[in-house]
Design a protein around this motif. Structure first.
Motif, mmCIF file in Angstrom:
data_model
loop_
_atom_site.group_PDB
_atom_site.id
_atom_site.type_symbol
_atom_site.label_atom_id
_atom_site.label_comp_id
_atom_site.label_asym_id
_atom_site.label_seq_id
_atom_site.Cartn_x
_atom_site.Cartn_y
_atom_site.Cartn_z
ATOM 1 N N PHE A 78 0.679 -1.185 0.022
ATOM 2 C CA PHE A 78 0.065 0.027 0.046
ATOM 3 C C PHE A 78 0.913 1.292 -0.030
ATOM 4 N N VAL A 103 -9.932 -4.577 8.012
ATOM 5 C CA VAL A 103 -10.683 -3.997 6.832
ATOM 6 C C VAL A 103 -11.873 -5.226 6.822
ATOM 7 N N ILE A 158 -12.757 0.270 7.257
ATOM 8 C CA ILE A 158 -11.173 0.087 7.645
ATOM 9 C C ILE A 158 -10.930 0.633 9.047
ATOM 10 N N TRP A 164 -5.826 4.960 1.398
ATOM 11 C CA TRP A 164 -6.874 4.136 1.025
ATOM 12 C C TRP A 164 -7.698 4.558 -0.011
ATOM 13 N N ASN A 165 -8.018 5.869 -0.440
ATOM 14 C CA ASN A 165 -8.722 6.326 -1.488
ATOM 15 C C ASN A 165 -7.890 5.925 -2.682
ATOM 16 N N ASN A 193 -5.437 3.932 -3.139
ATOM 17 C CA ASN A 193 -5.219 2.254 -3.579
ATOM 18 C C ASN A 193 -6.445 1.733 -4.033
ATOM 19 N N LEU A 194 -7.762 2.305 -3.609
ATOM 20 C CA LEU A 194 -8.920 1.874 -4.000
ATOM 21 C C LEU A 194 -9.178 2.263 -5.522
#
Length: 112
Positions: free
Chosen positions: A1, A46, A59, A86-87, A89-90
């Motif tokens: 990540f 998660v 998360i 996270w945004n 990676n998504l």
């Protein structure tokens, strides 16, 4: 990540997966460093909640604040980095999900 800070600096994490409960939950330990000096460890949980049309992702992070870390790594900076990371990676994952869905649709259509 990866985690991207507001100034555009990108940090990569190393992860050890502790638990995978398909398709409900993933638990892993995350570590990040700057120039070889660790600035945080976190236990990440998660969870995935599928309602049949969409999947909600929750998360949770439990940070271990490391003694002697650079004081720039405040809880607020980490929270912002976690959300942005996270945004990001998504967003990187989305094209793969589209390809998987397309392949799945094609497989269903090609069945005799």
């Amino acid at each position: 990540f990866r985690m991207t800070l507001a100034d555009g600096t990108v940090y990569m994490s190393r992860n050890i997966y502790r638990e995978i409960e398909k398709p409900v939950r993933i638990v892993y330990d995350e570590a990040c460093d700057e120039a070889g000096k660790p600035f945080h460890h976190a236990r990440m949980t998660v969870t995935f909640d599928d309602d049949g049309t969409r999947t909600a992702i929750t998360i949770r992070a439990r940070f271990e604040w490391l003694e002697g870390r650079d004081p720039q790594w405040t809880p607020e900076v980490m929270k912002q980095g976690l959300a942005k990371g996270w945004n990001d990676n998504l967003d990187l994952l989305e094209p793969y999900l589209d390809a998987i869905e397309a392949a799945s649709d094609e497989s269903v259509r090609s069945r005799p």
